[in-house]
Design a protein around this motif. Sequence first.
Motif, PDB file in Angstrom:
ATOM      1  N   THR A 126       0.808  -1.220   0.000  1.00 36.77           N
ATOM      2  CA  THR A 126       0.000   0.000   0.000  1.00 36.77           C
ATOM      3  C   THR A 126       0.841   1.270   0.000  1.00 36.77           C
ATOM      4  OG1 THR A 126      -0.117  -0.057   2.424  1.00 36.77           O
ATOM      5  CG2 THR A 126      -1.911  -1.119   1.219  1.00 36.77           C
ATOM      6  N   GLY A 127       2.166   1.129  -0.082  1.00 34.74           N
ATOM      7  CA  GLY A 127       3.023   2.304  -0.034  1.00 34.74           C
ATOM      8  C   GLY A 127       3.132   2.904   1.349  1.00 34.74           C
ATOM      9  N   ASN A 128       2.780   2.144   2.383  1.00 38.05           N
ATOM     10  CA  ASN A 128       2.809   2.647   3.759  1.00 38.05           C
ATOM     11  C   ASN A 128       3.945   2.063   4.587  1.00 38.05           C
ATOM     12  OD1 ASN A 128       0.588   4.376   3.562  1.00 38.05           O
ATOM     13  ND2 ASN A 128      -0.860   2.717   3.911  1.00 38.05           N
ATOM     14  N   ILE A 129       4.878   1.392   3.937  1.00 40.41           N
ATOM     15  CA  ILE A 129       5.999   0.787   4.641  1.00 40.41           C
ATOM     16  C   ILE A 129       6.992   1.873   5.052  1.00 40.41           C
ATOM     17  CG2 ILE A 129       7.544   0.367   2.666  1.00 40.41           C
ATOM     18  CD1 ILE A 129       7.685  -2.597   3.839  1.00 40.41           C
ATOM     19  N   SER A 130       7.870   1.550   6.000  1.00 46.13           N
ATOM     20  CA  SER A 130       8.919   2.488   6.413  1.00 46.13           C
ATOM     21  C   SER A 130      10.203   2.199   5.635  1.00 46.13           C
ATOM     22  CB  SER A 130       9.191   2.365   7.914  1.00 46.13           C
ATOM     23  OG  SER A 130       8.049   2.739   8.658  1.00 46.13           O
ATOM     24  N   ILE A 131      10.978   3.256   5.391  1.00 47.00           N
ATOM     25  CA  ILE A 131      12.201   3.128   4.596  1.00 47.00           C
ATOM     26  C   ILE A 131      13.359   3.798   5.328  1.00 47.00           C
ATOM     27  CG2 ILE A 131      13.339   3.717   2.420  1.00 47.00           C
ATOM     28  CD1 ILE A 131      10.610   3.715   1.079  1.00 47.00           C
ATOM     29  N   PHE A 132      14.494   3.092   5.422  1.00 46.61           N
ATOM     30  CA  PHE A 132      15.739   3.667   5.887  1.00 46.61           C
ATOM     31  C   PHE A 132      16.566   4.018   4.648  1.00 46.61           C
ATOM     32  CE2 PHE A 132      15.523   0.526   9.707  1.00 46.61           C
ATOM     33  CZ  PHE A 132      14.547   1.313  10.300  1.00 46.61           C
ATOM     34  N   ALA A 133      17.171   5.211   4.620  1.00 47.96           N
ATOM     35  CA  ALA A 133      17.940   5.617   3.446  1.00 47.96           C
ATOM     36  C   ALA A 133      19.340   6.042   3.853  1.00 47.96           C
ATOM     37  CB  ALA A 133      17.243   6.766   2.724  1.00 47.96           C
ATOM     38  N   GLY A 134      20.336   5.316   3.365  1.00 50.18           N
ATOM     39  CA  GLY A 134      21.724   5.642   3.642  1.00 50.18           C
ATOM     40  C   GLY A 134      22.410   6.148   2.385  1.00 50.18           C
ATOM     41  N   CYS A 135      22.878   7.398   2.423  1.00 47.16           N
ATOM     42  CA  CYS A 135      23.548   8.024   1.276  1.00 47.16           C
ATOM     43  C   CYS A 135      23.910   9.451   1.659  1.00 47.16           C
ATOM     44  CB  CYS A 135      22.636   8.043   0.045  1.00 47.16           C
ATOM     45  SG  CYS A 135      21.090   8.943   0.293  1.00 47.16           S
ATOM     46  N   ASP A 136      24.558  10.171   0.749  1.00 41.38           N
ATOM     47  CA  ASP A 136      24.806  11.585   0.995  1.00 41.38           C
ATOM     48  C   ASP A 136      23.487  12.352   0.926  1.00 41.38           C
ATOM     49  OD1 ASP A 136      24.624  13.021  -1.871  1.00 41.38           O
ATOM     50  OD2 ASP A 136      25.499  11.037  -2.105  1.00 41.38           O
ATOM     51  N   ARG A 137      23.465  13.516   1.562  1.00 43.43           N
ATOM     52  CA  ARG A 137      22.213  14.270   1.674  1.00 43.43           C
ATOM     53  C   ARG A 137      21.672  14.716   0.309  1.00 43.43           C
ATOM     54  NH1 ARG A 137      17.958  14.535   5.135  1.00 43.43           N
ATOM     55  NH2 ARG A 137      16.621  16.124   4.228  1.00 43.43           N
ATOM     56  N   ALA A 138      22.568  15.071  -0.612  1.00 44.67           N
ATOM     57  CA  ALA A 138      22.115  15.538  -1.920  1.00 44.67           C
ATOM     58  C   ALA A 138      21.382  14.436  -2.677  1.00 44.67           C
ATOM     59  CB  ALA A 138      23.301  16.044  -2.742  1.00 44.67           C
TER      60      ALA A 138
END
Length: 322
Positions: A126-138
């Motif tokens: 449903t597109g309601n999952i949580s996401i962790f994102a590791g990368c540079d801010r840009a």
Amino acid sequence: MKMGFVGLGNVGGKLAGSLLRNGFDLTVLDLNPELVAGFVAKGAKTVGTPAELMRACDAVITCLPSPAACAIVVEAMLPEVDETKIWMEMSTTEVSEVKRLADLVAQKGGAAIECPVSGGCHRADTGNISIFAGCDRATFERMLPTLTTLGRRVLHTGEIGSASTLKVMTNYLATANLLTCCEALVTMKAAGIDLNTTYEAMKISSGTSFVHETESQVILNGSRDISFTMDLVKKDIGLFQQLAEDAGVPLEISPLMVEIFNDGIARYGERELSPNIIRRLEDATGLDVTASGFPSELTDDEPEEQGYEVIPTGLSKPVLAE
């Protein structure tokens, strides 16, 4: 933005579905031609190889069952990577491997972002999952509109490797919750307590958890179906145990969890549904831990909404990765 997606399995297919449902220009690739055909029938495109996929798209997502599978795909895409391309890794993988592959992408001028998900297949759908994102801010800000379509809550965790480390930790905690829920349910059944009452007592008390409120339902139904298998649990908790060993942390509960799932796989097979780890206790006691009124599979009753960035407590602004 033209998006590519490799890996249309239990989680990947649902994530890719969110992109397609929300109007993204999507090209898909999977070893299973039937899964690909299903997406093409709904308006997606397809290509023959990972290299062709990277050539045709601005960003390519991989969501695959193992670090080895991901490495094969990413290395095949590398000849088509340049400064306009982004690789997004949505699998649960090894920190060292995601860093290695991200370095290879960077050497070609591209950008990489690891963005594993947490919250169950029903929320990925449903597109309601949580996401962790590791990368540079840009790179994070560039891809945030895509991430907030794929998920509801998006956390920028810092540099490459941080998201995979946190994801492995959360899967460890979820597995610990699953095992304690199994022990609680079997023990209450043996003590003569009604299982519907047991479920509610756990839910409204300090003993509740996300795992109880979701997985306990399909355990009690008897289907045990959360679209996740014992071999995947073993991989995840093994990654956490390795993190602890590498950091010199002498864990006590984690090794026991690994032992329990090794035994479950030996008894029931590596592709057995993970909540069926309760069968070890059902077999040992002769008890049937099921009850009426519970669903056979999980559904997300939250309406699909545009996601947002989660800012960690105590921070007044997003973290700027070095």
